[in-house]
Design a protein around this motif. Structure first.
Motif, PDB file in Angstrom:
ATOM      1  N   LEU A 278     -21.639  77.336  34.310  1.00 35.90           N
ATOM      2  CA  LEU A 278     -21.912  78.666  34.329  1.00 35.90           C
ATOM      3  C   LEU A 278     -22.625  79.277  33.145  1.00 35.90           C
ATOM      4  N   LYS A 279     -23.076  78.391  32.285  1.00 37.18           N
ATOM      5  CA  LYS A 279     -23.702  78.519  30.842  1.00 37.18           C
ATOM      6  C   LYS A 279     -25.365  78.334  31.358  1.00 37.18           C
ATOM      7  N   ILE A 280     -25.499  79.403  32.070  1.00 34.19           N
ATOM      8  CA  ILE A 280     -27.238  79.353  32.376  1.00 34.19           C
ATOM      9  C   ILE A 280     -27.872  80.414  31.603  1.00 34.19           C
ATOM     10  N   VAL A 281     -29.148  79.909  31.205  1.00 37.11           N
ATOM     11  CA  VAL A 281     -29.971  81.092  30.747  1.00 37.11           C
ATOM     12  C   VAL A 281     -31.318  80.981  31.415  1.00 37.11           C
ATOM     13  N   LYS A 282     -32.154  82.157  31.085  1.00 34.94           N
ATOM     14  CA  LYS A 282     -33.399  82.176  31.662  1.00 34.94           C
ATOM     15  C   LYS A 282     -34.420  81.279  30.666  1.00 34.94           C
ATOM     16  N   ASN A 283     -35.399  80.536  31.500  1.00 34.37           N
ATOM     17  CA  ASN A 283     -36.093  79.590  30.654  1.00 34.37           C
ATOM     18  C   ASN A 283     -37.720  79.635  31.177  1.00 34.37           C
ATOM     19  N   GLY A 284     -38.197  81.063  30.970  1.00 35.31           N
ATOM     20  CA  GLY A 284     -39.708  80.851  31.486  1.00 35.31           C
ATOM     21  C   GLY A 284     -39.814  80.832  32.792  1.00 35.31           C
ATOM     22  N   LYS A 285     -41.023  80.799  33.204  1.00 33.32           N
ATOM     23  CA  LYS A 285     -41.421  80.903  34.532  1.00 33.32           C
ATOM     24  C   LYS A 285     -42.162  79.682  35.024  1.00 33.32           C
ATOM     25  N   ILE A 286     -42.129  79.278  36.315  1.00 32.65           N
ATOM     26  CA  ILE A 286     -42.786  78.231  36.973  1.00 32.65           C
ATOM     27  C   ILE A 286     -44.230  78.602  37.316  1.00 32.65           C
ATOM     28  N   HIS A 287     -45.032  77.761  37.626  1.00 31.23           N
ATOM     29  CA  HIS A 287     -46.203  77.827  38.178  1.00 31.23           C
ATOM     30  C   HIS A 287     -46.829  79.166  39.298  1.00 31.23           C
ATOM     31  N   ASN A 288     -45.944  79.392  39.862  1.00 33.23           N
ATOM     32  CA  ASN A 288     -46.069  80.284  41.003  1.00 33.23           C
ATOM     33  C   ASN A 288     -45.418  81.677  40.536  1.00 33.23           C
TER      34      ASN A 288
ATOM     35  N   LYS B 286     -42.284  82.449  39.526  1.00 34.93           N
ATOM     36  CA  LYS B 286     -40.597  82.539  39.966  1.00 34.93           C
ATOM     37  C   LYS B 286     -40.110  82.335  38.505  1.00 34.93           C
ATOM     38  N   GLN B 287     -38.913  82.984  38.481  1.00 33.27           N
ATOM     39  CA  GLN B 287     -37.899  82.708  37.337  1.00 33.27           C
ATOM     40  C   GLN B 287     -37.545  81.532  37.142  1.00 33.27           C
ATOM     41  N   ASN B 288     -37.439  80.610  36.141  1.00 34.40           N
ATOM     42  CA  ASN B 288     -37.047  79.490  35.766  1.00 34.40           C
ATOM     43  C   ASN B 288     -35.504  79.534  34.934  1.00 34.40           C
ATOM     44  N   PHE B 289     -34.607  78.592  35.401  1.00 29.87           N
ATOM     45  CA  PHE B 289     -33.328  78.940  34.583  1.00 29.87           C
ATOM     46  C   PHE B 289     -32.960  77.489  34.003  1.00 29.87           C
ATOM     47  N   LYS B 290     -32.252  77.553  32.977  1.00 33.26           N
ATOM     48  CA  LYS B 290     -31.933  76.287  32.314  1.00 33.26           C
ATOM     49  C   LYS B 290     -30.278  76.127  32.162  1.00 33.26           C
ATOM     50  N   CYS B 291     -29.565  75.076  32.217  1.00 35.76           N
ATOM     51  CA  CYS B 291     -28.305  74.829  32.291  1.00 35.76           C
ATOM     52  C   CYS B 291     -28.025  74.374  30.674  1.00 35.76           C
ATOM     53  N   LYS B 292     -27.422  75.218  30.050  1.00 41.58           N
ATOM     54  CA  LYS B 292     -27.012  74.738  28.602  1.00 41.58           C
ATOM     55  C   LYS B 292     -26.039  73.480  28.488  1.00 41.58           C
ATOM     56  N   GLN B 293     -25.313  73.163  29.474  1.00 44.91           N
ATOM     57  CA  GLN B 293     -24.515  72.150  29.578  1.00 44.91           C
ATOM     58  C   GLN B 293     -25.097  70.844  29.637  1.00 44.91           C
ATOM     59  N   CYS B 294     -26.118  70.678  30.814  1.00 47.79           N
ATOM     60  CA  CYS B 294     -26.525  69.533  31.209  1.00 47.79           C
ATOM     61  C   CYS B 294     -28.156  69.462  30.869  1.00 47.79           C
ATOM     62  N   ASN B 295     -28.734  70.664  30.545  1.00 50.29           N
ATOM     63  CA  ASN B 295     -30.090  70.925  30.355  1.00 50.29           C
ATOM     64  C   ASN B 295     -31.081  70.646  31.772  1.00 50.29           C
ATOM     65  N   ARG B 296     -30.250  70.914  33.021  1.00 53.08           N
ATOM     66  CA  ARG B 296     -30.874  70.946  34.216  1.00 53.08           C
ATOM     67  C   ARG B 296     -31.846  72.284  34.288  1.00 53.08           C
ATOM     68  N   GLN B 297     -32.840  72.307  34.818  1.00 51.54           N
ATOM     69  CA  GLN B 297     -33.727  73.401  35.040  1.00 51.54           C
ATOM     70  C   GLN B 297     -33.833  73.522  36.485  1.00 51.54           C
ATOM     71  N   PHE B 298     -33.807  74.774  37.064  1.00 43.34           N
ATOM     72  CA  PHE B 298     -33.776  75.052  38.416  1.00 43.34           C
ATOM     73  C   PHE B 298     -34.564  76.435  38.519  1.00 43.34           C
TER      74      PHE B 298
END
Length: 240
Positions: A14-24, A26-38
């Motif tokens: 559940l440790k999710i933070v906003k991480n900028g925007k992708i090319h189109n 849309k909001q990009n998110f990042k997991c602080k636990q495993c560093n997965r971006q989605f």
């Protein structure tokens, strides 16, 4: 979007933070636990086969990749990846009708192009069968004996064995083509007009070969692939 309602698709953290925007945008998110971006609620877009077929046709016309992306409604990034894969799969060997020995005549010429910068010259060596109008030899490289040798080796064996070869007076041809069958001629003689006409067709149909163009190749592999793709298309159209 409230990040407290999001979970990581990889580790369910559940440790999710906003991480900028992708090319189109849309909001990009990042997991602080495993560093997965989605991207939340991502909907993967599949390109229909009909769209790919249209792209394949446009690649044979004087249209830039940016123009193709606008016309068919795909992202430039996806299109570049599609083109890279397609060009990598193009056979780099001529595919022509079987010929009998004797009474074969070809014309050879070289076409200037560049990759990345105009000072990075890449020469397209071509040979055409005068009777069938098929492109029977292709080599892409330097304008020297190595290039002429590459063109000669790209010819089907029957042409290397018995074809009469008309070229201009560029010295590299004389170093490679057997003297008994080599006929260097002046441009005004008309005996190289078929290959010169094909050179013009190639420049008109392939945007990356236009002398003053923003569609030039940035990658040699794609430059080579695009030329071979058009040559195969041209030869196959002669059979229709």
């Amino acid at each position: 979007m409230d990040t407290s309602k999001l979970t990581c698709p990889r580790c369910n953290s559940l440790k999710i933070v906003k991480n900028g925007k992708i090319h189109n945008g849309k909001q990009n998110f990042k997991c602080k636990q495993c560093n997965r971006q989605f991207v939340a609620n991502s909907k993967k877009k599949y390109i229909a086969n009909e769209t790919k077929a249209q792209i394949d046709k446009l690649l044979l016309e004087r249209v830039s990749l940016a123009g193709i992306a606008r016309v068919v409604g795909v992202s430039p990034r996806w299109l570049q990846q599609y083109v890279n894969h397609k060009y990598a799969q193009v056979p780099q060997q001529v595919q022509v009708q079987a010929k009998k020995k004797g009474n074969l005549t070809i014309q050879m010429d070289e076409l200037w192009s560049f990759v990345g910068k105009k000072r990075v010259k890449v020469w397209v060596w071509l040979a055409i069968d005068v009777n069938t109008k098929e492109i029977v030899g292709v080599y892409i490289g330097s304008r020297d004996e190595v290039g002429a040798q590459g063109l000669w080796q790209s010819l089907p064996p029957v042409y290397r064995q018995c074809a009469v070869c008309y070229t201009d007076f560029w010295r590299a041809y004389a170093q490679v083509v057997p003297s008994m069958r080599h006929q260097p001629v002046d441009k005004g003689s008309g005996l190289t007009n078929k290959i010169e006409r094909f050179n013009c067709t190639l420049r008109q149909r392939a945007s990356r070969l236009v002398r003053k163009s923003l569609s030039f190749s940035k990658k040699l592999a794609n430059h080579v692939g695009a030329i071979w793709l058009f040559v195969h298309h041209y030869n196959s159209s002669l059979l229709v």
